[in-house]
Write a protein that holds these residues in place. Sequence first.
Motif, PDB file in Angstrom:
ATOM      1  N   ASN A 152       0.821  -1.219   0.000  1.00 21.77           N
ATOM      2  CA  ASN A 152       0.000   0.000   0.000  1.00 21.77           C
ATOM      3  C   ASN A 152       0.852   1.264   0.000  1.00 21.77           C
ATOM      4  OD1 ASN A 152      -2.899  -0.744   0.023  1.00 21.77           O
ATOM      5  ND2 ASN A 152      -2.329  -1.889   1.864  1.00 21.77           N
ATOM      6  N   ALA A 153       2.005   1.212   0.674  1.00 18.58           N
ATOM      7  CA  ALA A 153       2.905   2.379   0.674  1.00 18.58           C
ATOM      8  C   ALA A 153       3.431   2.664  -0.731  1.00 18.58           C
ATOM      9  CB  ALA A 153       4.066   2.144   1.635  1.00 18.58           C
ATOM     10  N   LEU A 154       3.757   1.603  -1.477  1.00 17.51           N
ATOM     11  CA  LEU A 154       4.222   1.788  -2.852  1.00 17.51           C
ATOM     12  C   LEU A 154       3.118   2.342  -3.746  1.00 17.51           C
ATOM     13  CD1 LEU A 154       6.479  -1.315  -3.641  1.00 17.51           C
ATOM     14  CD2 LEU A 154       7.108   1.098  -3.890  1.00 17.51           C
ATOM     15  N   ILE A 155       1.886   1.848  -3.564  1.00 13.34           N
ATOM     16  CA  ILE A 155       0.756   2.361  -4.350  1.00 13.34           C
ATOM     17  C   ILE A 155       0.504   3.827  -4.011  1.00 13.34           C
ATOM     18  CG2 ILE A 155      -1.734   2.198  -4.710  1.00 13.34           C
ATOM     19  CD1 ILE A 155      -1.439  -0.847  -4.428  1.00 13.34           C
ATOM     20  N   ALA A 156       0.598   4.163  -2.730  1.00 10.00           N
ATOM     21  CA  ALA A 156       0.408   5.561  -2.321  1.00 10.00           C
ATOM     22  C   ALA A 156       1.478   6.456  -2.947  1.00 10.00           C
ATOM     23  CB  ALA A 156       0.457   5.673  -0.799  1.00 10.00           C
ATOM     24  N   ALA A 157       2.744   6.026  -2.850  1.00  8.83           N
ATOM     25  CA  ALA A 157       3.838   6.823  -3.419  1.00  8.83           C
ATOM     26  C   ALA A 157       3.679   6.973  -4.925  1.00  8.83           C
ATOM     27  CB  ALA A 157       5.178   6.168  -3.084  1.00  8.83           C
ATOM     28  N   GLY A 158       3.348   5.858  -5.606  1.00 10.74           N
ATOM     29  CA  GLY A 158       3.169   5.912  -7.053  1.00 10.74           C
ATOM     30  C   GLY A 158       2.039   6.836  -7.462  1.00 10.74           C
ATOM     31  N   SER A 159       0.954   6.813  -6.705  1.00  9.03           N
ATOM     32  CA  SER A 159      -0.190   7.678  -7.006  1.00  9.03           C
ATOM     33  C   SER A 159       0.168   9.149  -6.817  1.00  9.03           C
ATOM     34  CB  SER A 159      -1.370   7.311  -6.107  1.00  9.03           C
ATOM     35  OG  SER A 159      -1.784   5.986  -6.330  1.00  9.03           O
ATOM     36  N   PHE A 160       0.886   9.440  -5.740  1.00  8.83           N
ATOM     37  CA  PHE A 160       1.299  10.827  -5.513  1.00  8.83           C
ATOM     38  C   PHE A 160       2.273  11.295  -6.600  1.00  8.83           C
ATOM     39  CE2 PHE A 160       0.284  10.035  -0.815  1.00  8.83           C
ATOM     40  CZ  PHE A 160      -0.924  10.717  -0.896  1.00  8.83           C
ATOM     41  N   PHE A 161       3.147  10.385  -7.053  1.00 13.23           N
ATOM     42  CA  PHE A 161       4.037  10.722  -8.163  1.00 13.23           C
ATOM     43  C   PHE A 161       3.231  11.057  -9.408  1.00 13.23           C
ATOM     44  CE2 PHE A 161       7.822   8.579  -6.138  1.00 13.23           C
ATOM     45  CZ  PHE A 161       8.669   9.677  -6.247  1.00 13.23           C
ATOM     46  N   GLU A 162       2.178  10.287  -9.668  1.00 12.94           N
ATOM     47  CA  GLU A 162       1.342  10.565 -10.845  1.00 12.94           C
ATOM     48  C   GLU A 162       0.659  11.923 -10.725  1.00 12.94           C
ATOM     49  OE1 GLU A 162      -1.295   7.255 -11.425  1.00 12.94           O
ATOM     50  OE2 GLU A 162       0.164   6.241 -12.704  1.00 12.94           O
ATOM     51  N   SER A 163       0.213  12.254  -9.534  1.00 12.06           N
ATOM     52  CA  SER A 163      -0.408  13.561  -9.330  1.00 12.06           C
ATOM     53  C   SER A 163       0.599  14.679  -9.597  1.00 12.06           C
ATOM     54  CB  SER A 163      -0.948  13.656  -7.893  1.00 12.06           C
ATOM     55  OG  SER A 163      -1.658  14.855  -7.703  1.00 12.06           O
ATOM     56  N   ILE A 164       1.818  14.505  -9.084  1.00 12.17           N
ATOM     57  CA  ILE A 164       2.883  15.498  -9.298  1.00 12.17           C
ATOM     58  C   ILE A 164       3.232  15.589 -10.776  1.00 12.17           C
ATOM     59  CG2 ILE A 164       5.326  15.999  -8.854  1.00 12.17           C
ATOM     60  CD1 ILE A 164       4.868  14.664  -6.061  1.00 12.17           C
ATOM     61  N   GLY A 165       3.301  14.431 -11.448  1.00 12.52           N
ATOM     62  CA  GLY A 165       3.612  14.434 -12.877  1.00 12.52           C
ATOM     63  C   GLY A 165       2.598  15.226 -13.681  1.00 12.52           C
ATOM     64  N   ASN A 166       1.325  15.071 -13.340  1.00 12.95           N
ATOM     65  CA  ASN A 166       0.288  15.839 -14.043  1.00 12.95           C
ATOM     66  C   ASN A 166       0.395  17.336 -13.760  1.00 12.95           C
ATOM     67  OD1 ASN A 166      -1.374  14.007 -15.621  1.00 12.95           O
ATOM     68  ND2 ASN A 166      -1.948  13.056 -13.688  1.00 12.95           N
ATOM     69  N   ILE A 167       0.816  17.681 -12.541  1.00 14.69           N
ATOM     70  CA  ILE A 167       1.014  19.104 -12.207  1.00 14.69           C
ATOM     71  C   ILE A 167       2.151  19.682 -13.044  1.00 14.69           C
ATOM     72  CG2 ILE A 167       1.748  20.696 -10.394  1.00 14.69           C
ATOM     73  CD1 ILE A 167       0.229  18.855  -8.407  1.00 14.69           C
ATOM     74  N   PHE A 168       3.219  18.904 -13.245  1.00 16.73           N
ATOM     75  CA  PHE A 168       4.318  19.340 -14.107  1.00 16.73           C
ATOM     76  C   PHE A 168       3.819  19.581 -15.524  1.00 16.73           C
ATOM     77  CE2 PHE A 168       7.281  18.303 -10.809  1.00 16.73           C
ATOM     78  CZ  PHE A 168       8.480  18.926 -11.152  1.00 16.73           C
ATOM     79  N   ILE A 169       2.980  18.683 -16.023  1.00 13.69           N
ATOM     80  CA  ILE A 169       2.442  18.828 -17.383  1.00 13.69           C
ATOM     81  C   ILE A 169       1.594  20.089 -17.492  1.00 13.69           C
ATOM     82  CG2 ILE A 169       0.829  17.808 -19.049  1.00 13.69           C
ATOM     83  CD1 ILE A 169       1.860  15.042 -18.115  1.00 13.69           C
ATOM     84  N   LEU A 170       0.791  20.366 -16.478  1.00  6.65           N
ATOM     85  CA  LEU A 170      -0.033  21.579 -16.476  1.00  6.65           C
ATOM     86  C   LEU A 170       0.812  22.842 -16.472  1.00  6.65           C
ATOM     87  CD1 LEU A 170      -2.848  20.533 -13.970  1.00  6.65           C
ATOM     88  CD2 LEU A 170      -3.155  21.046 -16.413  1.00  6.65           C
ATOM     89  N   ASN A 171       2.032  22.731 -15.920  1.00  6.42           N
ATOM     90  CA  ASN A 171       2.949  23.868 -15.881  1.00  6.42           C
ATOM     91  C   ASN A 171       3.924  23.863 -17.058  1.00  6.42           C
ATOM     92  OD1 ASN A 171       2.618  25.535 -13.228  1.00  6.42           O
ATOM     93  ND2 ASN A 171       2.368  23.399 -12.590  1.00  6.42           N
TER      94      ASN A 171
END
Length: 216
Positions: A142-161
Amino acid sequence: MTTHGDDLLISGAWLLGIGTLAGAIGQTRQTLTGTNLGKDLLLKGNVIEAVGNSLQAIGRTKMINPENELSESYFIFGAWLEAAGNTANAVGIDMQLNGSEDEGTRTDALGSGIQGLGAAFEAFGASLTEESFTRSLEIKGNALIAAGSFFESIGNIFILNEKKRMGEHILLLGSWAQVFGAFILIEAFSLGPEPEQPEKGKEERSSHFSYANYHI
């Protein structure tokens, strides 16, 4: 002997594994080509993940009892949050495929954040259970899934910027982290409950047969 709730947990874990793998393959195609190739696989993967998380939430609900009510409450809440997050991811990706790129990316980022929060709740729920090998696997998965999900959220924020290339690489990292996490959970749920320790005085004579009544 497994219960119906156990069966739902295992089925949900396998769906989660299939969904994360499909999403990671789709994200790899998208990152390597720099196009929308693979987005359809990402969409399907998130839908499969949402179904898997829902099955896990239902399975946990069936297994709840006064002795594990607190930990199972975290598991159930977390699993429903993950299902909601994956649903938002699917909606966001569908919006991107239909031309609403920025709005879809925002929705996708929000969904990944919700999914990460849900997995974090599940990891915390696992930490409240009794010490065991499966407990350790559930926390790690679950910790890996949480980290991966947060990375995906950050990645999308980078794309928006307008940092698309960097964002795509962060999305790729996050998607594969979730795959590893999901397959760790498959192992945890497939192991099932650990054998009970033999009673004092019977340990020596039963040592050669201690696993006779358990199967994986």
